[in-house]
Motif scaffolding. Structure first.
Motif, PDB file in Angstrom:
ATOM      1  N   VAL A   1      70.354  -5.753   1.961  1.00  0.00           N
ATOM      2  CA  VAL A   1      70.219  -7.013   1.206  1.00  0.00           C
ATOM      3  C   VAL A   1      69.310  -6.797  -0.001  1.00  0.00           C
ATOM      4  O   VAL A   1      69.614  -7.240  -1.115  1.00  0.00           O
ATOM      5  CB  VAL A   1      69.681  -8.140   2.118  1.00  0.00           C
ATOM      6  CG1 VAL A   1      69.264  -9.349   1.306  1.00  0.00           C
ATOM      7  CG2 VAL A   1      70.721  -8.524   3.161  1.00  0.00           C
ATOM      8  N   SER A   2      68.212  -6.095   0.218  1.00  0.00           N
ATOM      9  CA  SER A   2      67.275  -5.825  -0.871  1.00  0.00           C
ATOM     10  C   SER A   2      67.935  -4.981  -1.964  1.00  0.00           C
ATOM     11  O   SER A   2      67.803  -5.280  -3.152  1.00  0.00           O
ATOM     12  CB  SER A   2      66.035  -5.109  -0.321  1.00  0.00           C
ATOM     13  OG  SER A   2      65.175  -4.749  -1.369  1.00  0.00           O
ATOM     14  N   LEU A   3      68.643  -3.941  -1.561  1.00  0.00           N
ATOM     15  CA  LEU A   3      69.342  -3.089  -2.529  1.00  0.00           C
ATOM     16  C   LEU A   3      70.394  -3.889  -3.297  1.00  0.00           C
ATOM     17  O   LEU A   3      70.532  -3.756  -4.516  1.00  0.00           O
ATOM     18  CB  LEU A   3      70.002  -1.895  -1.825  1.00  0.00           C
ATOM     19  CG  LEU A   3      69.058  -0.815  -1.317  1.00  0.00           C
ATOM     20  CD1 LEU A   3      69.824   0.185  -0.464  1.00  0.00           C
ATOM     21  CD2 LEU A   3      68.357  -0.119  -2.462  1.00  0.00           C
ATOM     22  N   LYS A   4      71.125  -4.731  -2.579  1.00  0.00           N
ATOM     23  CA  LYS A   4      72.154  -5.558  -3.221  1.00  0.00           C
ATOM     24  C   LYS A   4      71.519  -6.472  -4.265  1.00  0.00           C
ATOM     25  O   LYS A   4      72.016  -6.588  -5.383  1.00  0.00           O
ATOM     26  CB  LYS A   4      72.895  -6.375  -2.166  1.00  0.00           C
ATOM     27  CG  LYS A   4      73.979  -7.256  -2.717  1.00  0.00           C
ATOM     28  CD  LYS A   4      74.647  -8.068  -1.613  1.00  0.00           C
ATOM     29  CE  LYS A   4      75.606  -9.081  -2.175  1.00  0.00           C
ATOM     30  NZ  LYS A   4      76.166  -9.954  -1.152  1.00  0.00           N
ATOM     31  N   ASN A   5      70.412  -7.118  -3.897  1.00  0.00           N
ATOM     32  CA  ASN A   5      69.718  -7.998  -4.839  1.00  0.00           C
ATOM     33  C   ASN A   5      69.214  -7.229  -6.047  1.00  0.00           C
ATOM     34  O   ASN A   5      69.317  -7.699  -7.183  1.00  0.00           O
ATOM     35  CB  ASN A   5      68.572  -8.737  -4.152  1.00  0.00           C
ATOM     36  CG  ASN A   5      69.069  -9.794  -3.198  1.00  0.00           C
ATOM     37  OD1 ASN A   5      70.166 -10.312  -3.336  1.00  0.00           O
ATOM     38  ND2 ASN A   5      68.258 -10.124  -2.209  1.00  0.00           N
ATOM     39  N   ASN A   6      68.663  -6.037  -5.808  1.00  0.00           N
ATOM     40  CA  ASN A   6      68.178  -5.208  -6.914  1.00  0.00           C
ATOM     41  C   ASN A   6      69.324  -4.820  -7.843  1.00  0.00           C
ATOM     42  O   ASN A   6      69.177  -4.847  -9.070  1.00  0.00           O
ATOM     43  CB  ASN A   6      67.474  -3.954  -6.393  1.00  0.00           C
ATOM     44  CG  ASN A   6      66.134  -4.266  -5.744  1.00  0.00           C
ATOM     45  OD1 ASN A   6      65.558  -5.321  -5.977  1.00  0.00           O
ATOM     46  ND2 ASN A   6      65.649  -3.358  -4.935  1.00  0.00           N
ATOM     47  N   ILE A   7      70.456  -4.456  -7.268  1.00  0.00           N
ATOM     48  CA  ILE A   7      71.622  -4.070  -8.065  1.00  0.00           C
ATOM     49  C   ILE A   7      72.108  -5.261  -8.890  1.00  0.00           C
ATOM     50  O   ILE A   7      72.404  -5.125 -10.081  1.00  0.00           O
ATOM     51  CB  ILE A   7      72.745  -3.524  -7.157  1.00  0.00           C
ATOM     52  CG1 ILE A   7      72.342  -2.155  -6.601  1.00  0.00           C
ATOM     53  CG2 ILE A   7      74.065  -3.441  -7.904  1.00  0.00           C
ATOM     54  CD1 ILE A   7      73.227  -1.645  -5.493  1.00  0.00           C
ATOM     55  N   LEU A   8      72.187  -6.428  -8.265  1.00  0.00           N
ATOM     56  CA  LEU A   8      72.629  -7.626  -8.992  1.00  0.00           C
ATOM     57  C   LEU A   8      71.667  -7.974 -10.120  1.00  0.00           C
ATOM     58  O   LEU A   8      72.091  -8.293 -11.237  1.00  0.00           O
ATOM     59  CB  LEU A   8      72.771  -8.810  -8.028  1.00  0.00           C
ATOM     60  CG  LEU A   8      73.943  -8.744  -7.055  1.00  0.00           C
ATOM     61  CD1 LEU A   8      73.863  -9.886  -6.050  1.00  0.00           C
ATOM     62  CD2 LEU A   8      75.262  -8.777  -7.794  1.00  0.00           C
ATOM     63  N   ASN A   9      70.377  -7.901  -9.838  1.00  0.00           N
ATOM     64  CA  ASN A   9      69.392  -8.201 -10.879  1.00  0.00           C
ATOM     65  C   ASN A   9      69.474  -7.202 -12.027  1.00  0.00           C
ATOM     66  O   ASN A   9      69.402  -7.591 -13.198  1.00  0.00           O
ATOM     67  CB  ASN A   9      67.975  -8.233 -10.295  1.00  0.00           C
ATOM     68  CG  ASN A   9      67.748  -9.427  -9.399  1.00  0.00           C
ATOM     69  OD1 ASN A   9      68.385 -10.461  -9.543  1.00  0.00           O
ATOM     70  ND2 ASN A   9      66.841  -9.292  -8.450  1.00  0.00           N
ATOM     71  N   GLN A  10      69.635  -5.934 -11.700  1.00  0.00           N
ATOM     72  CA  GLN A  10      69.756  -4.911 -12.744  1.00  0.00           C
ATOM     73  C   GLN A  10      71.031  -5.126 -13.557  1.00  0.00           C
ATOM     74  O   GLN A  10      71.029  -5.000 -14.781  1.00  0.00           O
ATOM     75  CB  GLN A  10      69.748  -3.498 -12.137  1.00  0.00           C
ATOM     76  CG  GLN A  10      69.777  -2.398 -13.179  1.00  0.00           C
ATOM     77  CD  GLN A  10      68.561  -2.412 -14.085  1.00  0.00           C
ATOM     78  OE1 GLN A  10      67.431  -2.563 -13.614  1.00  0.00           O
ATOM     79  NE2 GLN A  10      68.765  -2.262 -15.372  1.00  0.00           N
ATOM     80  N   ALA A  11      72.111  -5.490 -12.866  1.00  0.00           N
ATOM     81  CA  ALA A  11      73.371  -5.753 -13.562  1.00  0.00           C
ATOM     82  C   ALA A  11      73.224  -6.940 -14.514  1.00  0.00           C
ATOM     83  O   ALA A  11      73.745  -6.919 -15.639  1.00  0.00           O
ATOM     84  CB  ALA A  11      74.497  -6.011 -12.557  1.00  0.00           C
ATOM     85  N   ARG A  12      72.513  -7.968 -14.076  1.00  0.00           N
ATOM     86  CA  ARG A  12      72.272  -9.130 -14.953  1.00  0.00           C
ATOM     87  C   ARG A  12      71.460  -8.720 -16.180  1.00  0.00           C
ATOM     88  O   ARG A  12      71.758  -9.129 -17.302  1.00  0.00           O
ATOM     89  CB  ARG A  12      71.542 -10.234 -14.187  1.00  0.00           C
ATOM     90  CG  ARG A  12      72.425 -10.971 -13.216  1.00  0.00           C
ATOM     91  CD  ARG A  12      71.677 -12.138 -12.549  1.00  0.00           C
ATOM     92  NE  ARG A  12      72.510 -12.748 -11.545  1.00  0.00           N
ATOM     93  CZ  ARG A  12      72.277 -12.690 -10.235  1.00  0.00           C
ATOM     94  NH1 ARG A  12      71.216 -12.073  -9.773  1.00  0.00           N
ATOM     95  NH2 ARG A  12      73.093 -13.279  -9.384  1.00  0.00           N
ATOM     96  N   ARG A  13      70.406  -7.918 -15.951  1.00  0.00           N
ATOM     97  CA  ARG A  13      69.584  -7.464 -17.083  1.00  0.00           C
ATOM     98  C   ARG A  13      70.416  -6.614 -18.042  1.00  0.00           C
ATOM     99  O   ARG A  13      70.320  -6.774 -19.264  1.00  0.00           O
ATOM    100  CB  ARG A  13      68.368  -6.670 -16.584  1.00  0.00           C
ATOM    101  CG  ARG A  13      67.295  -7.543 -15.960  1.00  0.00           C
ATOM    102  CD  ARG A  13      66.006  -6.761 -15.699  1.00  0.00           C
ATOM    103  NE  ARG A  13      66.177  -5.666 -14.754  1.00  0.00           N
ATOM    104  CZ  ARG A  13      66.026  -5.771 -13.442  1.00  0.00           C
ATOM    105  NH1 ARG A  13      65.687  -6.926 -12.901  1.00  0.00           N
ATOM    106  NH2 ARG A  13      66.192  -4.723 -12.662  1.00  0.00           N
ATOM    107  N   ASP A  14      71.224  -5.722 -17.491  1.00  0.00           N
ATOM    108  CA  ASP A  14      72.081  -4.875 -18.328  1.00  0.00           C
ATOM    109  C   ASP A  14      73.071  -5.714 -19.123  1.00  0.00           C
ATOM    110  O   ASP A  14      73.315  -5.453 -20.304  1.00  0.00           O
ATOM    111  CB  ASP A  14      72.839  -3.852 -17.469  1.00  0.00           C
ATOM    112  CG  ASP A  14      71.923  -2.783 -16.883  1.00  0.00           C
ATOM    113  OD1 ASP A  14      70.751  -2.696 -17.314  1.00  0.00           O
ATOM    114  OD2 ASP A  14      72.378  -2.052 -15.985  1.00  0.00           O
ATOM    115  N   ARG A  15      73.653  -6.737 -18.464  1.00  0.00           N
ATOM    116  CA  ARG A  15      74.604  -7.615 -19.148  1.00  0.00           C
ATOM    117  C   ARG A  15      73.927  -8.345 -20.295  1.00  0.00           C
ATOM    118  O   ARG A  15      74.464  -8.425 -21.402  1.00  0.00           O
ATOM    119  CB  ARG A  15      75.210  -8.607 -18.161  1.00  0.00           C
ATOM    120  CG  ARG A  15      76.228  -9.547 -18.811  1.00  0.00           C
ATOM    121  CD  ARG A  15      76.648 -10.664 -17.897  1.00  0.00           C
ATOM    122  NE  ARG A  15      75.498 -11.524 -17.662  1.00  0.00           N
ATOM    123  CZ  ARG A  15      75.282 -12.205 -16.560  1.00  0.00           C
ATOM    124  NH1 ARG A  15      76.126 -12.150 -15.564  1.00  0.00           N
ATOM    125  NH2 ARG A  15      74.217 -12.968 -16.415  1.00  0.00           N
TER     126      ARG A  15
END
Length: 122
Positions: free
Chosen positions: A51-65
Motif C-alpha cells: 500500500v505504501s509503495l502504491k501510494n508513493n508511486i501514485l504520488n510520484q506519477a502525479r508530480r511527474d504529470r
C-alpha cells in the motif's frame, strides 16, 4: 537398538507414554500456532508495504504529470510568443512595404468609384 527402546518404554507406564505423546502434540501445536502468527504478521507487513509503495508511486506519477504539464505549457507559451513576435515582424514589414502603394491604391479606388478606371471610357 530396538532392545533399548523397548527397555525405555517398558519402564514407563501406559499413562506416562500417553502423557509424553500429548505433551509432544501440544508443543507441536504451539509451534504451528506461533509459525502461523509469524506468517500472518509478515503477510500484514508486506501488504502495508505494498500500500505504501502504491501510494508513493501514485504520488510520484502525479508530480511527474504536473512537471510534464508545466514544462509543456511553458514550451507552448514560449513557442506561441515566438510565433506572435515573428508575425508582428512580418506584419510590420508588410505594412511598411504596403505604405508605398497606399497613394496609388487610393487613386485606383477613387478612379473606380468615380468611374474613371483606365479601361473604361467616358
Amino acid at each position: 537398538m530396538n532392545e533399548e527402546k523397548k527397555n525405555n518404554y517398558e519402564g514407563e507406564s501406559s499413562q506416562q507414554a500417553l502423557e509424553k505423546i500429548l505433551q509432544a502434540e501440544i508443543e507441536v501445536a504451539e509451534k504451528i500456532t506461533a509459525a502461523k502468527e509469524c506468517a500472518e504478521k509478515r503477510i500484514e507487513a508486506a501488504q502495508e508495504e505494498i500500500v505504501s509503495l502504491k501510494n508513493n508511486i501514485l504520488n510520484q506519477a502525479r508530480r511527474d504529470r504536473e512537471e510534464t504539464l508545466t514544462n509543456g505549457t511553458a514550451l507552448a507559451k514560449e513557442d506561441a510568443k515566438k510565433k506572435i513576435d515573428q508575425a508582428r515582424i512580418e506584419s510590420e514589414k508588410f505594412e511598411k512595404s504596403g505604405e508605398k502603394y497606399i497613394d496609388e491604391a487610393v487613386q485606383i479606388i477613387e478612379a473606380i468609384i468615380l468611374g474613371e478606371f483606365a479601361g473604361e471610357e467616358k
